[in-house]
Design a protein around this motif. Structure first.
Motif, PDB file in Angstrom:
ATOM      1  N   ILE B 384       0.854  -1.198   0.000  1.00  0.00           N
ATOM      2  CA  ILE B 384       0.000   0.000   0.000  1.00  0.00           C
ATOM      3  C   ILE B 384       0.890   1.248   0.000  1.00  0.00           C
ATOM      4  CG2 ILE B 384      -1.797   1.280   1.246  1.00  0.00           C
ATOM      5  CD1 ILE B 384      -2.847  -1.380   0.327  1.00  0.00           C
ATOM      6  N   PRO B 385       0.707   2.160  -0.944  1.00  0.00           N
ATOM      7  CA  PRO B 385       1.531   3.377  -0.974  1.00  0.00           C
ATOM      8  C   PRO B 385       1.241   4.259   0.240  1.00  0.00           C
ATOM      9  CG  PRO B 385       0.345   3.069  -3.050  1.00  0.00           C
ATOM     10  CD  PRO B 385      -0.225   2.097  -2.074  1.00  0.00           C
ATOM     11  N   THR B 386       2.309   4.844   0.788  1.00  0.00           N
ATOM     12  CA  THR B 386       2.131   5.749   1.930  1.00  0.00           C
ATOM     13  C   THR B 386       2.756   7.124   1.676  1.00  0.00           C
ATOM     14  OG1 THR B 386       4.148   4.830   2.891  1.00  0.00           O
ATOM     15  CG2 THR B 386       2.067   3.908   3.665  1.00  0.00           C
ATOM     16  N   GLU B 387       3.568   7.223   0.632  1.00  0.00           N
ATOM     17  CA  GLU B 387       4.262   8.485   0.355  1.00  0.00           C
ATOM     18  C   GLU B 387       3.360   9.444  -0.437  1.00  0.00           C
ATOM     19  OE1 GLU B 387       7.582   9.127   1.261  1.00  0.00           O
ATOM     20  OE2 GLU B 387       7.353   7.277   2.418  1.00  0.00           O
ATOM     21  N   THR B 388       3.703  10.714  -0.395  1.00  0.00           N
ATOM     22  CA  THR B 388       2.997  11.706  -1.208  1.00  0.00           C
ATOM     23  C   THR B 388       3.446  11.575  -2.665  1.00  0.00           C
ATOM     24  OG1 THR B 388       2.968  13.202   0.665  1.00  0.00           O
ATOM     25  CG2 THR B 388       2.564  14.196  -1.503  1.00  0.00           C
ATOM     26  N   PRO B 389       2.519  11.492  -3.597  1.00  0.00           N
ATOM     27  CA  PRO B 389       2.903  11.338  -5.001  1.00  0.00           C
ATOM     28  C   PRO B 389       3.569  12.592  -5.556  1.00  0.00           C
ATOM     29  CG  PRO B 389       0.531  11.659  -4.806  1.00  0.00           C
ATOM     30  CD  PRO B 389       1.059  11.531  -3.410  1.00  0.00           C
ATOM     31  N   THR B 390       4.539  12.401  -6.448  1.00  0.00           N
ATOM     32  CA  THR B 390       5.216  13.546  -7.062  1.00  0.00           C
ATOM     33  C   THR B 390       5.401  13.327  -8.568  1.00  0.00           C
ATOM     34  OG1 THR B 390       7.332  12.566  -6.440  1.00  0.00           O
ATOM     35  CG2 THR B 390       6.461  14.286  -4.985  1.00  0.00           C
ATOM     36  N   GLU B 391       6.444  12.606  -8.922  1.00  0.00           N
ATOM     37  CA  GLU B 391       6.815  12.447 -10.322  1.00  0.00           C
ATOM     38  C   GLU B 391       7.391  11.053 -10.504  1.00  0.00           C
ATOM     39  OE1 GLU B 391       9.927  15.161 -11.412  1.00  0.00           O
ATOM     40  OE2 GLU B 391      10.344  14.128 -13.296  1.00  0.00           O
ATOM     41  N   GLY B 392       7.193  10.450 -11.659  1.00  0.00           N
ATOM     42  CA  GLY B 392       7.770   9.117 -11.852  1.00  0.00           C
ATOM     43  C   GLY B 392       7.818   8.699 -13.306  1.00  0.00           C
ATOM     44  N   VAL B 393       8.753   7.778 -13.578  1.00  0.00           N
ATOM     45  CA  VAL B 393       8.926   7.261 -14.935  1.00  0.00           C
ATOM     46  C   VAL B 393       8.791   5.740 -14.889  1.00  0.00           C
ATOM     47  CG1 VAL B 393      10.482   7.072 -16.922  1.00  0.00           C
ATOM     48  CG2 VAL B 393      10.548   9.126 -15.473  1.00  0.00           C
ATOM     49  N   GLY B 394       8.070   5.198 -15.854  1.00  0.00           N
ATOM     50  CA  GLY B 394       7.977   3.743 -15.998  1.00  0.00           C
ATOM     51  C   GLY B 394       8.364   3.355 -17.411  1.00  0.00           C
ATOM     52  N   TYR B 407       5.176  10.746 -15.703  1.00  0.00           N
ATOM     53  CA  TYR B 407       4.051  11.515 -15.154  1.00  0.00           C
ATOM     54  C   TYR B 407       4.531  12.480 -14.066  1.00  0.00           C
ATOM     55  CZ  TYR B 407       1.578   7.282 -16.818  1.00  0.00           C
ATOM     56  OH  TYR B 407       1.124   6.225 -17.551  1.00  0.00           O
ATOM     57  N   TRP B 408       3.857  13.624 -14.009  1.00  0.00           N
ATOM     58  CA  TRP B 408       4.042  14.580 -12.912  1.00  0.00           C
ATOM     59  C   TRP B 408       2.672  14.809 -12.275  1.00  0.00           C
ATOM     60  CZ3 TRP B 408       6.406  14.776 -17.611  1.00  0.00           C
ATOM     61  CH2 TRP B 408       7.777  15.035 -17.678  1.00  0.00           C
ATOM     62  N   THR B 409       2.631  14.837 -10.928  1.00  0.00           N
ATOM     63  CA  THR B 409       1.347  15.087 -10.269  1.00  0.00           C
ATOM     64  C   THR B 409       1.501  16.145  -9.185  1.00  0.00           C
ATOM     65  OG1 THR B 409       1.564  13.537  -8.410  1.00  0.00           O
ATOM     66  CG2 THR B 409       0.802  12.618 -10.501  1.00  0.00           C
ATOM     67  N   ASP B 410       0.356  16.646  -8.721  1.00  0.00           N
ATOM     68  CA  ASP B 410       0.400  17.483  -7.523  1.00  0.00           C
ATOM     69  C   ASP B 410       0.363  16.558  -6.300  1.00  0.00           C
ATOM     70  OD1 ASP B 410      -2.215  16.688  -7.139  1.00  0.00           O
ATOM     71  OD2 ASP B 410      -3.107  18.597  -7.740  1.00  0.00           O
ATOM     72  N   GLU B 411       0.288  17.149  -5.114  1.00  0.00           N
ATOM     73  CA  GLU B 411       0.387  16.339  -3.897  1.00  0.00           C
ATOM     74  C   GLU B 411      -0.838  15.431  -3.698  1.00  0.00           C
ATOM     75  OE1 GLU B 411      -0.154  19.467  -4.051  1.00  0.00           O
ATOM     76  OE2 GLU B 411      -1.908  19.903  -2.815  1.00  0.00           O
ATOM     77  N   ARG B 412      -1.910  15.691  -4.476  1.00  0.00           N
ATOM     78  CA  ARG B 412      -3.101  14.823  -4.368  1.00  0.00           C
ATOM     79  C   ARG B 412      -3.065  13.681  -5.384  1.00  0.00           C
ATOM     80  NH1 ARG B 412      -7.520  18.727  -6.058  1.00  0.00           N
ATOM     81  NH2 ARG B 412      -5.818  19.270  -7.471  1.00  0.00           N
ATOM     82  N   GLY B 413      -2.023  13.662  -6.207  1.00  0.00           N
ATOM     83  CA  GLY B 413      -1.948  12.622  -7.232  1.00  0.00           C
ATOM     84  C   GLY B 413      -2.700  12.982  -8.501  1.00  0.00           C
ATOM     85  N   ILE B 414      -3.013  14.260  -8.650  1.00  0.00           N
ATOM     86  CA  ILE B 414      -3.690  14.707  -9.876  1.00  0.00           C
ATOM     87  C   ILE B 414      -2.620  15.063 -10.912  1.00  0.00           C
ATOM     88  CG2 ILE B 414      -5.243  16.440 -10.886  1.00  0.00           C
ATOM     89  CD1 ILE B 414      -6.620  14.503  -8.928  1.00  0.00           C
ATOM     90  N   LEU B 415      -2.773  14.534 -12.115  1.00  0.00           N
ATOM     91  CA  LEU B 415      -1.754  14.725 -13.146  1.00  0.00           C
ATOM     92  C   LEU B 415      -1.650  16.185 -13.571  1.00  0.00           C
ATOM     93  CD1 LEU B 415      -2.651  11.575 -15.198  1.00  0.00           C
ATOM     94  CD2 LEU B 415      -0.325  12.085 -14.402  1.00  0.00           C
ATOM     95  N   THR B 416      -0.404  16.666 -13.595  1.00  0.00           N
ATOM     96  CA  THR B 416      -0.179  18.019 -14.091  1.00  0.00           C
ATOM     97  C   THR B 416       0.558  18.003 -15.434  1.00  0.00           C
ATOM     98  OG1 THR B 416       1.865  18.114 -12.789  1.00  0.00           O
ATOM     99  CG2 THR B 416      -0.119  19.049 -11.786  1.00  0.00           C
ATOM    100  N   ARG B 417       1.213  16.888 -15.727  1.00  0.00           N
ATOM    101  CA  ARG B 417       1.950  16.786 -16.982  1.00  0.00           C
ATOM    102  C   ARG B 417       2.201  15.317 -17.299  1.00  0.00           C
ATOM    103  NH1 ARG B 417       8.034  19.001 -17.663  1.00  0.00           N
ATOM    104  NH2 ARG B 417       8.322  18.335 -19.806  1.00  0.00           N
ATOM    105  N   VAL B 418       2.220  15.010 -18.589  1.00  0.00           N
ATOM    106  CA  VAL B 418       2.453  13.632 -19.036  1.00  0.00           C
ATOM    107  C   VAL B 418       3.364  13.665 -20.247  1.00  0.00           C
ATOM    108  CG1 VAL B 418       1.336  11.607 -20.104  1.00  0.00           C
ATOM    109  CG2 VAL B 418       0.211  12.780 -18.210  1.00  0.00           C
TER     110      VAL B 418
END
Lengths: 191, 500
Positions: B384-394, B407-418
């Protein structure tokens, strides 16, 4: 008992390419509505309707004895679509087309073999084979496939931009396309 | 030579479009290959919860939704800074291996093999899977359908749905598999191994035992000396799901490996005025135009590229085939490589069909390995994820090239850039170069342009298994390849259409 598959094709996130899904949903609603007054046939009236967007492929079955009509949506073409058609006597596929033979939103209906160049090529994408060839492959393998595939098509060139909304002329054409499918189903049920 | 401005509207007609320009002597001066691009996906995603991406992105394309699902899931893990448990990784890879079997099978039998089984000059109406079945036998058709059926069955068991899986979520999977399912998956996998071996034997009999085809594969018309990239595991063996991206130079020497989050240090994109699609290239080498060689940053990401970028295959039978591949096509280099560790590489683009079948065998063997893993039915399939979402590459290897999701997200996990670099896009420059070279080799002053000639040019890009992205648009069911040949004054000499 005749088994008919009504199948909306296309990508529901790719603008008008998703019109097949909208029409299929309209057909499913209409069939369920038609079955309600009789009671006892088809689904219970209080049963929640499965959304094609949520349910994805394989849901939306509406048995209507004595014939059997199933309504579904499908994203692929070629071999995968052929594989989905196995076991049915009749099929009606609904999709956006870009034939340039009418205004945007123009609804047409024709047998699959009336499409231009149905016999050649490999394609739905560059990876696959076209549906006509795929059906021949399936029949060669002895699969039970619909003797005839009817196409209900909605004209649109707007199929390359991501959007989960239809353009206004195509959205306006959905009821007409639904009606066309229902007419085809009615014809099929006549002895 | 007269410069012809290509109307940008023609890009959007849904055609794979090739323009060939001739010079005063009637020789090929230049070619342009245009692919319709689906537009606006990044914009469509912005504002949505990032955990929707594994199911949203698998709608990008009807051909490899599983690849997008996996790349998106891995990007989501990275965005949430969560490491899925080993079982989750194994289950994802098991699903992915089965998908590879279905996908590579379809490409080889529906698209690749007709050129060899029916012959490159056979009429187009026969040069398809139906022709192959008629010529080789019904057994082939049954096996192809079976391979697809088994591949899709595993995708459904682990992925929750046929074709468009939905179970990969940040931190792992939403479900595992039962012992009964595992047994079924193992049984299907063992069949797939036999089928892959059968396919390699077929390639042997039809292609490698025919000297005309071997000459065609080895010919200069279908050869390019470029860089190659492909994912490898910790032992530098090919892996489709996880690892680092290995980069080798045109001599087959590894110049480095990058982790997913480092991709922007390695890959940049070049734009041309005649197409919206960008041309990725190796940033450290630089863009020098559509040219071969060590000084040109053009790279290739295909089954052939993956074999070149790796040191071998991680399963025993595929490794045997890997060694046979190099000893057949690059014997001296491979001997030197085996004894001294110097580079080894195969540049012949038509050999990609063989490489794809070796990957088919690897995918089938890996399928069995994972299905027989003693822990595979464990219910420890999610962290289960516990960290605040930020940015990631897969990153995963899609069948037709390295697939990168960022992907880039705000602290709520809402996408700001792809940002996505999809499989075929990697290969846009080499595909364009291959078409030009084939055209230059085949069209000379006085050449009669025939359907067979067109097909031989088309074979140059077919080896890449290019994805036009619009695969989901199923009707009318053809995407015509249109070839326009123009003389030195820009006048149209010939227009050929083929429903490729």
């Amino acid at each position: 008992m005749t088994k008919t598959l009504v199948i909306g094709l296309g990508n529901p996130l790719l603008g008008d390419d998703g019109v097949g899904w909208h029409v299929a949903e309209g057909v499913r609603q209409a069939l369920m509505g038609a079955s309600r007054p009789t009671g006892g046939e088809g689904r219970r009236t209080d049963e929640p309707l499965p959304s094609p967007y949520r349910g994805g492929e394989g849901e939306g079955s509406v048995p209507r004895p004595p014939s059997f009509v199933e309504v579904d949506c499908h994203v692929g073409g070629g071999l995968s679509l052929m594989e989905r058609l196995v076991g049915y006597d009749r099929a009606i596929v609904i999709d956006a087309v870009n034939l340039g033979q009418g205004p945007v939103g123009h609804v047409t209906c024709f047998p699959l073999e009336a499409l231009p160049h149905p016999s050649v090529g490999h394609l739905t994408s560059a990876h696959e084979t076209n549906l006509w060839t795929a059906l021949q492959v399936g029949r060669t393998m002895g699969a039970h496939l619909p003797a005839q595939v009817m196409v209900v098509a909605v004209e649109s060139p707007y199929v390359y931009e991501f959007s989960d909304k239809l353009t206004p002329p195509v959205a306006a054409a959905v009821p007409q396309a639904v009606q066309k499918v229902l007419e085809l189903l009615g014809q099929e049920e006549e002895p | 030579m007269q410069r012809i401005t290509i109307d940008p509207i023609t890009r959007l007609e849904g055609h794979g479009k090739i323009e060939i320009f001739l010079d005063e002597e009637g020789e090929v001066a230049n070619t342009y290959f245009q692919i319709p691009e689906l537009r606006g996906f990044e914009r469509f995603c912005v504002g949505r919860p990032v955990e929707e991406m594994p199911t949203l992105t698998n709608r990008i394309c009807g051909v490899c939704p599983e690849a997008h699902h996996m790349a998106a899931a891995k990007a989501c893990d990275a965005v949430y800074h969560v490491e899925p448990p080993p079982i989750a990784k194994k289950l994802r890879e098991l699903l992915y291996s089965a998908f590879y079997v279905a996908d590579h099978t379809t490409h080889f039998y529906a698209l690749g093999s007709p050129d060899f089984v029916m012959g490159p000059d056979a009429p187009v109406a026969e040069r398809n899977i139906l022709g192959v079945i008629h010529k080789v036998g019904l057994e082939i058709g049954s096996k192809v359908i079976q391979a697809r059926k088994y591949g899709h069955a595993v995708v459904e068991m682990i992925g929750g749905r046929k074709v468009h899986p939905c179970t990969s979520i940040p931190g792992g999977l939403s479900k595992g598999i039962t012992e009964e399912e595992r047994q079924e998956i193992e049984k299907m996998g063992r069949w797939a191994v036999e089928f892959a071996q059968f396919s390699l034997k077929l390639f042997d009999d039809i292609v490698l035992k025919n000297s005309a085809y071997v000459d065609m594969i080895m010919s200069d018309a279908y050869t390019h000396r470029t860089y190659y990239i492909g994912m490898v595991d910790e032992n530098n063996k090919v892996n489709f799901y996880d690892g680092k991206i290995s980069v080798v130079d045109p001599d087959g020497r590894r110049i480095g490996k990058y982790a997913p989050h480092e991709y922007q240090d390695w890959i940049a994109e070049h734009t041309e005025p005649w197409t919206y699609l960008k041309f990725p290239y190796l940033k450290k080498i630089g863009w020098k135009g559509f040219v071969d060689g060590k000084d040109s940053g053009v790279y290739c990401a295909t089954p052939l590229a993956r074999l070149n970028a790796a040191d071998g295959m991680a399963t025993p039978r595929a490794q045997e085939e890997y060694e046979r591949f190099y000893t057949t096509l690059a014997q001296q280099e491979y001997e030197r490589y085996s004894s001294t560790g110097a580079g080894k590489v195969v540049h012949q683009r038509l050999a990609t069909h063989w490489a794809r079948l070796i990957e088919l065998l690897y995918a089938a063997e890996r399928w069995v390995e994972l299905a027989t893993d003693p822990e595979i039915t464990s219910d420890n399939f999610r962290t289960i994820p516990t960290e605040t979402p930020t940015e990631g590459v897969g990153i995963v290897e899609a069948p037709r090239g390295t697939l990168t999701h960022h992907y880039w997200t705000d602290e709520r996990g809402i996408l700001t850039r792809v940002n996505l670099i999809v499989g075929t896009t990697n290969n846009y420059a080499p595909i364009s170069m291959s078409i030009k070279k084939a055209a230059q080799s085949l069209i000379h002053k006085g050449t009669v342009i025939s359907e067979g000639l067109l097909n031989r040019i088309e074979m140059a890009f077919r080896a890449y298994d290019p994805c036009f992205g619009c695969a989901t648009h199923s009707l009318p069911g053809q995407m015509p390849l249109e070839v326009t040949i123009r003389d030195a004054r820009g006048q149209v000499v010939e227009v050929l259409k083929q429903y490729c």
